[in-house]
Design a protein around this motif. Structure first.
Motif, PDB file in Angstrom:
ATOM      1  N   ALA A 102     -74.285 -37.350  20.781  1.00 49.92           N
ATOM      2  CA  ALA A 102     -72.929 -37.931  20.729  1.00 49.92           C
ATOM      3  C   ALA A 102     -71.989 -37.110  21.609  1.00 49.92           C
ATOM      4  O   ALA A 102     -72.189 -35.910  21.794  1.00 49.92           O
ATOM      5  CB  ALA A 102     -72.433 -37.926  19.284  1.00 49.92           C
ATOM      6  N   ARG A 103     -71.004 -37.757  22.144  1.00 47.73           N
ATOM      7  CA  ARG A 103     -70.038 -37.094  23.037  1.00 47.73           C
ATOM      8  C   ARG A 103     -68.747 -36.779  22.265  1.00 47.73           C
ATOM      9  O   ARG A 103     -68.330 -37.570  21.399  1.00 47.73           O
ATOM     10  CB  ARG A 103     -69.697 -38.015  24.223  1.00 47.73           C
ATOM     11  N   VAL A 104     -68.126 -35.698  22.616  1.00 49.90           N
ATOM     12  CA  VAL A 104     -66.867 -35.307  21.956  1.00 49.90           C
ATOM     13  C   VAL A 104     -65.822 -36.423  22.094  1.00 49.90           C
ATOM     14  O   VAL A 104     -65.091 -36.726  21.151  1.00 49.90           O
ATOM     15  CB  VAL A 104     -66.358 -33.965  22.525  1.00 49.90           C
ATOM     16  N   GLY A 105     -65.819 -37.069  23.255  1.00 48.79           N
ATOM     17  CA  GLY A 105     -64.857 -38.159  23.475  1.00 48.79           C
ATOM     18  C   GLY A 105     -65.050 -39.296  22.478  1.00 48.79           C
ATOM     19  O   GLY A 105     -64.079 -39.917  22.038  1.00 48.79           O
ATOM     20  N   TRP A 106     -66.315 -39.548  22.113  1.00 53.61           N
ATOM     21  CA  TRP A 106     -66.572 -40.616  21.129  1.00 53.61           C
ATOM     22  C   TRP A 106     -65.986 -40.213  19.773  1.00 53.61           C
ATOM     23  O   TRP A 106     -65.388 -41.028  19.073  1.00 53.61           O
ATOM     24  CB  TRP A 106     -68.077 -40.851  20.941  1.00 53.61           C
ATOM     25  N   THR A 111     -61.123 -43.346  14.058  1.00 55.98           N
ATOM     26  CA  THR A 111     -59.813 -43.473  13.404  1.00 55.98           C
ATOM     27  C   THR A 111     -59.823 -42.841  12.009  1.00 55.98           C
ATOM     28  O   THR A 111     -58.811 -42.321  11.562  1.00 55.98           O
ATOM     29  CB  THR A 111     -59.386 -44.949  13.287  1.00 55.98           C
ATOM     30  N   GLN A 112     -60.994 -42.871  11.331  1.00 59.37           N
ATOM     31  CA  GLN A 112     -60.996 -42.303   9.984  1.00 59.37           C
ATOM     32  C   GLN A 112     -60.777 -40.786  10.047  1.00 59.37           C
ATOM     33  O   GLN A 112     -60.081 -40.223   9.203  1.00 59.37           O
ATOM     34  CB  GLN A 112     -62.301 -42.633   9.256  1.00 59.37           C
ATOM     35  N   PHE A 113     -61.343 -40.134  11.069  1.00 57.88           N
ATOM     36  CA  PHE A 113     -61.106 -38.694  11.218  1.00 57.88           C
ATOM     37  C   PHE A 113     -59.614 -38.444  11.449  1.00 57.88           C
ATOM     38  O   PHE A 113     -59.014 -37.568  10.828  1.00 57.88           O
ATOM     39  CB  PHE A 113     -61.935 -38.111  12.368  1.00 57.88           C
ATOM     40  N   LYS A 114     -59.042 -39.238  12.336  1.00 60.84           N
ATOM     41  CA  LYS A 114     -57.602 -39.043  12.631  1.00 60.84           C
ATOM     42  C   LYS A 114     -56.771 -39.224  11.360  1.00 60.84           C
ATOM     43  O   LYS A 114     -55.871 -38.442  11.086  1.00 60.84           O
ATOM     44  CB  LYS A 114     -57.144 -40.031  13.708  1.00 60.84           C
ATOM     45  N   ASP A 115     -57.116 -40.258  10.571  1.00 62.29           N
ATOM     46  CA  ASP A 115     -56.357 -40.490   9.330  1.00 62.29           C
ATOM     47  C   ASP A 115     -56.530 -39.333   8.359  1.00 62.29           C
ATOM     48  O   ASP A 115     -55.578 -38.885   7.734  1.00 62.29           O
ATOM     49  CB  ASP A 115     -56.847 -41.768   8.621  1.00 62.29           C
ATOM     50  N   LYS A 116     -57.785 -38.868   8.225  1.00 58.48           N
ATOM     51  CA  LYS A 116     -58.043 -37.825   7.219  1.00 58.48           C
ATOM     52  C   LYS A 116     -57.497 -36.483   7.662  1.00 58.48           C
ATOM     53  O   LYS A 116     -57.000 -35.708   6.852  1.00 58.48           O
ATOM     54  CB  LYS A 116     -59.545 -37.697   6.968  1.00 58.48           C
ATOM     55  N   ALA A 117     -57.622 -36.181   8.940  1.00 54.74           N
ATOM     56  CA  ALA A 117     -57.186 -34.873   9.423  1.00 54.74           C
ATOM     57  C   ALA A 117     -55.670 -34.854   9.560  1.00 54.74           C
ATOM     58  O   ALA A 117     -55.027 -33.829   9.331  1.00 54.74           O
ATOM     59  CB  ALA A 117     -57.862 -34.557  10.752  1.00 54.74           C
ATOM     60  N   GLY A 118     -55.084 -35.970   9.927  1.00 49.70           N
ATOM     61  CA  GLY A 118     -53.638 -36.064  10.098  1.00 49.70           C
ATOM     62  C   GLY A 118     -53.142 -34.981  11.035  1.00 49.70           C
ATOM     63  O   GLY A 118     -53.753 -34.713  12.080  1.00 49.70           O
ATOM     64  N   SER A 119     -52.055 -34.337  10.634  1.00 44.49           N
ATOM     65  CA  SER A 119     -51.473 -33.314  11.509  1.00 44.49           C
ATOM     66  C   SER A 119     -52.171 -31.969  11.301  1.00 44.49           C
ATOM     67  O   SER A 119     -51.810 -30.966  11.887  1.00 44.49           O
ATOM     68  CB  SER A 119     -49.987 -33.176  11.194  1.00 44.49           C
ATOM     69  N   ASN A 120     -53.211 -31.978  10.463  1.00 41.94           N
ATOM     70  CA  ASN A 120     -53.882 -30.738  10.066  1.00 41.94           C
ATOM     71  C   ASN A 120     -55.206 -30.534  10.807  1.00 41.94           C
ATOM     72  O   ASN A 120     -56.061 -29.778  10.354  1.00 41.94           O
ATOM     73  CB  ASN A 120     -54.156 -30.850   8.555  1.00 41.94           C
ATOM     74  N   ALA A 121     -55.390 -31.207  11.951  1.00 37.93           N
ATOM     75  CA  ALA A 121     -56.707 -31.278  12.594  1.00 37.93           C
ATOM     76  C   ALA A 121     -57.330 -29.918  12.900  1.00 37.93           C
ATOM     77  O   ALA A 121     -58.544 -29.774  12.908  1.00 37.93           O
ATOM     78  CB  ALA A 121     -56.620 -32.119  13.855  1.00 37.93           C
ATOM     79  N   GLU A 158     -70.689 -48.752  14.543  1.00 33.66           N
ATOM     80  CA  GLU A 158     -70.685 -48.994  15.994  1.00 33.66           C
ATOM     81  C   GLU A 158     -71.042 -47.719  16.753  1.00 33.66           C
ATOM     82  O   GLU A 158     -71.772 -47.755  17.753  1.00 33.66           O
ATOM     83  CB  GLU A 158     -69.320 -49.540  16.443  1.00 33.66           C
ATOM     84  N   LEU A 159     -70.558 -46.590  16.278  1.00 33.47           N
ATOM     85  CA  LEU A 159     -70.913 -45.314  16.912  1.00 33.47           C
ATOM     86  C   LEU A 159     -72.421 -45.057  16.772  1.00 33.47           C
ATOM     87  O   LEU A 159     -73.064 -44.534  17.688  1.00 33.47           O
ATOM     88  CB  LEU A 159     -70.133 -44.166  16.267  1.00 33.47           C
ATOM     89  N   THR A 160     -72.967 -45.454  15.630  1.00 34.38           N
ATOM     90  CA  THR A 160     -74.419 -45.321  15.409  1.00 34.38           C
ATOM     91  C   THR A 160     -75.179 -46.099  16.490  1.00 34.38           C
ATOM     92  O   THR A 160     -76.189 -45.623  17.030  1.00 34.38           O
ATOM     93  CB  THR A 160     -74.781 -45.853  13.999  1.00 34.38           C
ATOM     94  N   ARG A 161     -74.676 -47.271  16.807  1.00 31.75           N
ATOM     95  CA  ARG A 161     -75.315 -48.075  17.867  1.00 31.75           C
ATOM     96  C   ARG A 161     -75.231 -47.345  19.202  1.00 31.75           C
ATOM     97  O   ARG A 161     -76.195 -47.322  19.974  1.00 31.75           O
ATOM     98  CB  ARG A 161     -74.628 -49.443  17.988  1.00 31.75           C
ATOM     99  N   ASP A 162     -74.073 -46.743  19.476  1.00 31.42           N
ATOM    100  CA  ASP A 162     -73.910 -46.015  20.743  1.00 31.42           C
ATOM    101  C   ASP A 162     -74.857 -44.819  20.812  1.00 31.42           C
ATOM    102  O   ASP A 162     -75.442 -44.532  21.861  1.00 31.42           O
ATOM    103  CB  ASP A 162     -72.456 -45.523  20.894  1.00 31.42           C
TER     104      ASP A 162
END
Ligand code: TYM
Length: 337
Positions: A102-106, A111-121, A158-162
């Motif tokens: 997997a690539r870091v860009g992927w 979006t779930q990571f962004k939601d969960k991490a929020g401003s605390n990434a 979808e990422l699994t497919r990639d």
């Protein structure tokens, strides 16, 4: 591309907090529907749970609760493989291989990571970031062709497919299937009972915003009767629910619980007021859910029996997973003695 693979279902639920009606309608009830149609493998994904802090004793209880929920809802350990992820170490091993595919860009687009991490990434665990690649390993370790999930997991499948496509391409091996997410039925996104624009989740602030699979009959009825609605009665047609998120959610929950379409629910209750519809929904929910929550409690009174079931399931899961992991290592060029 998936046609060369034996049809096989894989899905999983994280043991973090309790099970909700969202987990039941969006996942477990649909898992039961696929049992018997093809080989079914259902996992309690405890290694996913620890991507955020879990109290060790509570994690064990939550793992048994998900297993009890599976069985109480109708998953039969003789017909489906039921196990917890950490007992089959091949998940972690294939997860590492996929971290290298997997690539870091992927990952940055999840979006779930962004939601969960929020401003605390900066402060969240590395595991939370890499989580989708472990999820791809869960699925592809069984060469699963079908993955029933709720709407919120679509991007991860979808990422699994990639990942599968990149692995197959990089190693010139037609080895992993390009898996289909199965997202169907009226309840692939069950919403919060207090705010119809938010997903029902285990971690919401108030217990009144969700139905827990362990709620008893009184609680279930009370929560539906107090659910937020708008002042209008139900419409005459399903289209009339557009822009009415709370009303639509309750109609969709009714439909999913009663194995009917939302259109058929509206046809049964055209123009009904909430004083009619909410008690009908509460009665239906109690009839469908309360026996399951009683059965879950009964099963959880005997944790040793649940543990034996999960251990036996893990043996069966390993028998499928190990040869696929070994073949993967060979394809990658990892030397085996
Ligand atoms: P998790 O544990 O958050 O949720 C488990 C399943 O329940 C569905 N779900 C919902 N469906 C409808 N409405 C809701 N409000 C709702 N809330 C939850 C989820 O879509 C999911 O299907 N990453 C996954 C677990 C996982 C997995 C896998 C799934 C790990 N490996 C491999 C499938 C295949 C997760 O966190 O789900």
């Amino acid at each position: 591309m998936t046609s060369q693979f034996t049809p096989r279902v894989f899905s999983g639920i994280k043991p973090s907090g309790g099970l909700t009606l969202g987990n039941y309608l969006g996942a477990i009830k649909r898992f039961v529907g696929m049992q018997g149609q093809m080989e079914t493998v259902y996992c309690v994904v405890d290694m996913h749970a620890i991507t955020v802090w879990q109290d060790p004793a509570e994690l064990k209880t939550a793992t048994r609760e998900v297993a009890a929920g599976y069985i109480a809802a109708g998953l039969d350990p003789t017909k489906s493989i039921l196990f917890n992820q950490s007992q089959v170490s091949a998940h972690a091993e294939l997860g590492w291989i996929f971290n290298c595919v997997a690539r870091v860009g992927w990952m940055n687009r999840m979006t779930q990571f962004k939601d969960k991490a929020g401003s605390n990434a900066e402060k969240v665990s590395l595991g939370l970031y890499a989580y989708p690649s472990l999820m791809a390993a869960d699925i592809l370790l069984y060469h699963a062709t079908h993955v029933p999930v709720g709407e919120d997991q679509k991007q991860h499948v979808e990422l699994t497919r990639d990942i599968a496509a990149k692995f197959n391409h990089d190693f010139k091996a037609d080895f992993f299937p390009i898996t289909d997410p199965v997202i169907d039925g009226p309840a692939t996104r069950v919403m919060n009972l207090r705010d119809g624009t938010k997903k029902m989740s285990k971690s919401g602030e108030s217990d009144m915003e969700r139905i827990n699979m362990l709620d008893d009959a009184d609680k279930i009825a009370k929560k539906f009767k107090k659910a937020k609605t708008d002042p209008e009665p139900l419409p005459e047609t399903y289209e009339g629910l557009k822009d009415r998120p709370e009303a639509r959610n309750l109609v969709e929950i009714y439909a999913a619980l009663n194995d009917m379409t939302p259109e058929a629910v509206i046809a049964e209750y055209p123009g009904a007021g909430w004083g009619t519809f909410k008690p009908a929904l509460a009665d239906l929910a109690v009839a469908k859910l309360a026996p399951m929550s009683d059965e879950m409690r009964r099963l959880m009174d005997d944790p040793a029996e649940i543990d034996r079931t999960l251990m036996a399931g893990a043996d069966r899961a390993r028998a499928i997973a190990q040869p696929i992991l070994e073949k993967t290592y060979d394809i990658v060029g990892l030397l085996r003695g």
